[in-house]
Write a protein that holds these residues in place. Sequence first.
Motif, mmCIF file in Angstrom:
data_model
loop_
_atom_site.group_PDB
_atom_site.id
_atom_site.type_symbol
_atom_site.label_atom_id
_atom_site.label_comp_id
_atom_site.label_asym_id
_atom_site.label_seq_id
_atom_site.Cartn_x
_atom_site.Cartn_y
_atom_site.Cartn_z
ATOM 1 N N ARG B 48 0.835 -1.299 0.516
ATOM 2 C CA ARG B 48 -0.117 0.143 0.236
ATOM 3 C C ARG B 48 0.807 1.614 0.044
ATOM 4 N NH1 ARG B 48 -4.985 -0.491 1.654
ATOM 5 N NH2 ARG B 48 -5.036 1.369 2.523
ATOM 6 N N ALA B 51 1.353 1.270 -3.516
ATOM 7 C CA ALA B 51 0.698 2.041 -4.175
ATOM 8 C C ALA B 51 0.420 3.611 -3.753
ATOM 9 C CB ALA B 51 -0.571 1.218 -3.695
ATOM 10 N N LEU B 53 -1.554 4.684 -1.098
ATOM 11 C CA LEU B 53 -2.650 4.286 -0.344
ATOM 12 C C LEU B 53 -2.266 4.276 0.817
ATOM 13 C CD1 LEU B 53 -4.484 1.036 -2.155
ATOM 14 C CD2 LEU B 53 -5.166 3.622 -1.992
ATOM 15 N N ALA B 73 -1.966 8.225 -4.479
ATOM 16 C CA ALA B 73 -2.086 7.882 -5.604
ATOM 17 C C ALA B 73 -2.492 8.020 -6.387
ATOM 18 C CB ALA B 73 -3.377 6.502 -4.770
ATOM 19 N N VAL B 78 0.901 3.413 -11.113
ATOM 20 C CA VAL B 78 0.387 2.092 -10.475
ATOM 21 C C VAL B 78 -0.659 1.883 -10.266
ATOM 22 C CG1 VAL B 78 0.783 0.704 -7.802
ATOM 23 C CG2 VAL B 78 2.898 1.674 -8.875
ATOM 24 N N SER B 79 -0.863 0.135 -10.404
ATOM 25 C CA SER B 79 -1.817 -0.533 -10.098
ATOM 26 C C SER B 79 -2.271 -1.394 -9.579
ATOM 27 C CB SER B 79 -2.890 -0.968 -11.435
ATOM 28 O OG SER B 79 -2.996 -0.169 -12.542
ATOM 29 N N MET B 80 -3.641 -1.592 -9.178
ATOM 30 C CA MET B 80 -3.616 -3.132 -7.741
ATOM 31 C C MET B 80 -4.602 -3.600 -8.300
ATOM 32 S SD MET B 80 -2.774 -1.722 -3.762
ATOM 33 C CE MET B 80 -3.250 -2.737 -2.655
ATOM 34 N N PHE B 82 -6.782 -6.584 -6.246
ATOM 35 C CA PHE B 82 -7.210 -7.369 -4.503
ATOM 36 C C PHE B 82 -7.376 -7.417 -4.657
ATOM 37 C CE2 PHE B 82 -7.456 -1.683 -5.040
ATOM 38 C CZ PHE B 82 -6.761 -1.434 -4.478
ATOM 39 N N TYR B 85 -10.977 -8.505 -5.111
ATOM 40 C CA TYR B 85 -10.921 -7.846 -6.135
ATOM 41 C C TYR B 85 -11.813 -6.616 -6.631
ATOM 42 C CZ TYR B 85 -11.508 -13.275 -6.063
ATOM 43 O OH TYR B 85 -11.400 -14.338 -6.434
ATOM 44 N N ALA B 86 -12.859 -5.873 -5.884
ATOM 45 C CA ALA B 86 -12.613 -4.898 -5.052
ATOM 46 C C ALA B 86 -13.217 -4.426 -7.038
ATOM 47 C CB ALA B 86 -11.853 -4.078 -5.533
ATOM 48 N N ARG B 147 -8.752 -4.993 -15.735
ATOM 49 C CA ARG B 147 -8.424 -3.710 -15.447
ATOM 50 C C ARG B 147 -7.247 -3.107 -14.446
ATOM 51 N NH1 ARG B 147 -12.542 -2.405 -10.476
ATOM 52 N NH2 ARG B 147 -10.284 -3.354 -9.350
ATOM 53 N N ALA B 148 -7.119 -3.590 -14.332
ATOM 54 C CA ALA B 148 -5.711 -3.279 -13.689
ATOM 55 C C ALA B 148 -4.249 -2.712 -14.384
ATOM 56 C CB ALA B 148 -4.462 -4.299 -12.435
#
Lengths: 718, 353
Positions: B48, B51, B53, B73, B78-80, B82, B85-86, B147-148
């Motif tokens: 985090r 990222a 966060l 952020a 940078v992509s994350m 989760f 999944y979020a 998505r990331a």
Amino acid sequence: MRRTAGLWLLIGLAGYALLPWYMVAEGFWSFGWLAELGGEARSGLLWSLAARPWLWLPLAGFAVAGAALLAARDQLATARGLVAGGVLGLVLMAAQGLAILGNRTRFGLFEGETQPGMGAGALVVAAGLLFLLTTGISGLGRGRGDAFITGLVGAIVALVGIFVFYPMSFILIRAFELRDGAGLGLSEFLPRFLAPEIWSAACLTGLGNCGAAMNSLLLGLSTATGTTLLGLAFALIFTRTAFPAKRLLRVLTILPIITPPFVIGLVLILLFGRSGTITEFFSDAFGWEKTRWLYGFWGVWLAQMLSFTPIAFLVLIGVVEGVSPSMEEASQTLDANRWQTFRYISLPLMRPGLANAFLLGFIESVADFGNPLVLGGNFNVLSTEIYFAIVGTVADPAKAAILSMILLSLTLGAFVAQRTWLGRKNYATVTGKADSGQHAALNPGLRWTCYLVALPWAAFTLVLYVLIVFGSFVKLWGYDHTITLEHYKRAFGIVVRNGVHFTGAAWDSYFTTLTIAAIAAPLTAAVGLATAYLLVRQKFAGKDAFEFSTMLSFAIPGTVIGVAYVMAFNFPPIELTGTGLILIVVFIFRNMPVGVRGGIAAMSQLDKSLDEASITLGANSATTLRRVILPLMGPAILAALTYSFVRAITSVSAVIFLVSARYNMATSFIVGRVENGEYGIAIAYAAVLIVTMLAAILALQLVIGRRTLRRADRLEAH
Amino acid sequence: MKGSVRFENVTKRFGEVVALKPLSLDIAPGTLCTLLGPSGCGKTTTLRLIAGLESASEGRILIGGQDVTHLSATYRRVSMVFQSYALFPHMTVLENVGYGLAVKGTPKAEVRDRAEAGLDLVGLKGFGARLPSELSGGQQQRVAVARAIVLEPEVLLLDEPLSNLDAKLRRHVREEIRQIQQRLGLTAVYVTHDQEEAMAVSDRIIVMKNAEIAQEGTPEDLYDRPASAFIADFIGDANVIPVEVAKAGPEAEIRLLDRTYALPLAWPATGPAQLVLRPHQLRLSRDAGDGMLPAEVSYAAWLGNSVQYTLTTPAGSLFAIASPQSEGFRKGDSLHVAFRATDARLVPAASGR
Ligand SMILES: Nc1ncnc2c1ncn2[C@@H]1O[C@H](COP(=O)(O)OP(=O)(O)OP(=O)(O)O)[C@@H](O)[C@H]1O
Ligand SMILES: [Mg+2]
């Protein structure tokens, strides 16, 4: 950061150079000031050039911030410069406003000068300075470096500061003021605060009347106990029995919430008053003596029970439903019977709900103004005493301030007591795991107790509402029961001749009320949900204090807020009395805590990784709020909107001090009718309001509920 | 350098709790680096911090050579992915994948094309119109990855991306993730507490313990040259036996139960140390021999492709794995245990007894 700061710098400077610095007489939105730009509606810049050099002061803040933006070497230096500029500008602005008033100056500065209340220009300048400051703070790496977050925190802190703490400080100062302007001190405050005529408990020993504070306290405790028990009975019937007419019960529990104050009191008078229908009946049939028992403690208590039981019910049903069935099942598998399960498992788990319901009942009761005014008789309570201290024949603001302090200490005391009693135990039983068990049914004894308590009460409420409708259609209730539309005609008459003319007496206040409620409701919801968002989702220094201060206005009774607003906003630097704005503002800050609570509850159910995903995908906080969080919060938004709309229409305690001839509200119009004895028109008006609110609630549900509710059912991030 | 990640003495405190002691690390561009460690050791916190966060309490964070310590952020490339999944439940799969592009103001047509290309990449062509709730767990996981990566981030972060999947699917998806990472040449930081998963996908592994780095290196490094008993036990199973080092130097000599063994490895000092032996390196036989330890089988489990034994020896309890073709033993059998000197590893004695 630089772009945001530059933008706010330009906005602030534009406000300083172009907009009228002071309040303009006909209101900003009429744009009459455009013709006055060289005169009374001069901008800050023009006034400084003319005769008011102190208006150069705010410019110093912009100068420092601007220099930081242009000259500073690195980001940290720029940020520090912005913070310094913002603070400097705001402090100087507040200082000149507090030093030079409408009729005099303070602190020996600028003797002989005066100035009116600040207006649009000053507002824009202050906003510019504030957001320069918060942008600077974000540049220092606070709030994860997000200017939107620091800006939001800054804006809410500023608003709560100006519209809750600033006015409350006037009450404090008034209460501690010594006679003859000898400064502040405890020497006169304590004796007046503890005065025996306020705290006297003589009525308990049967030796006379109690003091207003003691009356409020007794009434508050009785009402809170009563509404909590009744609410619990209703909640248990709803969740733990197979009662057939639950739908009807539900409607009955909603109705009182959208009923304007006074109405219940009025109907009670028409039934149980000295010449009320039921009183007459018993006196004719059994020769009972007609008494005035209704005017006093019992009448007020009865009316409050009718008005506030739904609130307790709404709090309790959530909690009673929330008790995890598996805990009750666990208890039963451990061989406890139904009564033991209820007594030792369910009831203790409902403790926070019971405490909340009690607290709400208490605060509502001591803050209640309408019922004691109509039914109080010689039974004095604090809220009405405060009212009479302000508007009575001998206005005594100092007394009002002292009484307000007492009232405030009652509600805050209840707040603290509740927190202490609940302590730090964890009562959470909704774990997020799907719980498929069944709630334990009530044992027969308890079930019948609930029925016996709640059902007659429900029947009574039903009768009252039938009578409200009936009463609005008869000529003179109790004397002449000819059916007539006269009341409606007088209140809501429309003449169609060369166009439509709203000739009814009530139209004015009706439209004002609806307009103001319609403006206040979305703003309240926005401020409340934004605060909830900050509290649930963001970390920043001073968060606890922030939460407390936003909840504070909830514990401040409406009468007290009303008095504080009158004292604080009646003269420069912020002069709002007589405008519609002050009504909107008072609704926002009175009703915001409910939006905050609802928002917190709803947002806690949204997995935090949803926002974080959005943020790491390159959306900023504002976009995340708009595209991810808000669409998933439909029900909470709906609740906040509905609540604040209804509250803005039905509230009376704070409003009664703040209405003006131009901006009259429905409730204060009804007070006027009641005081004149025109009960028919008052009841007719109330009936119209109830129907209006029902229609508005349904419309809101259609617009918001439909679209987002369906997809928001599943809130885990899968 | 594009895609590199660098921590310079980064500390993270939550009030009193120290979630990360001063930590420095370097992750080379284009590599997949795993953060591995027991629960609560600070893996998620590290991720985090990369990222944005969480903000660092102290120290500097650089991504692609640029100081991002104070960058929010939103603006880090940078992509994350989760653990949960979020996925946004109110958007379709395609809207989810295109979200990052859409909020940047990319033209609609381009958003759609690139989102579809992203779905194609993870093998979910044609699923764009569904809602996330209409997908299986593994499919949702792949949407989250798509998505990331459509944003072409400098660094891809994955926080226990497979923990919600069943064991079979896990292996499949982790291979897919690794392939995509290699194909696109992404820098990836991957958090897991499953050492097998870490060994399978990583170029480098950073093992964390108690809010600091315990050891870092390639999977082979960690397995073959553990720096501590903790690493030895965490990366593959190991028997850790307390011994005395009798002779230090390039060819160390150890003493175990009055027996002396010469090991072909260097050790700096005499005194207590620990001997590390992998379960499959233990040789079991009925006959006694030179330097063998007597043992008794206290538990035996036949797993099809191997047999696992728990042995009671004078040096303590040992765990051994044998091939099913070898001679079988039963519970209660007496036997003898041997190991090859070249298999043995030494680590420092457990501290703070
Ligand atoms: N917001 C927070 N407030 C206080 N302490 C925190 C917070 N977040 C993490 N911690 C603490 O920091 C330490 C490291 O947490 P972290 O989430 O990084 O662990 P982890 O290695 O990801 O563990 P796991 O494998 O269980 O996910 C823990 O001791 C945790 O309790
Ligand atoms: Mg973790």
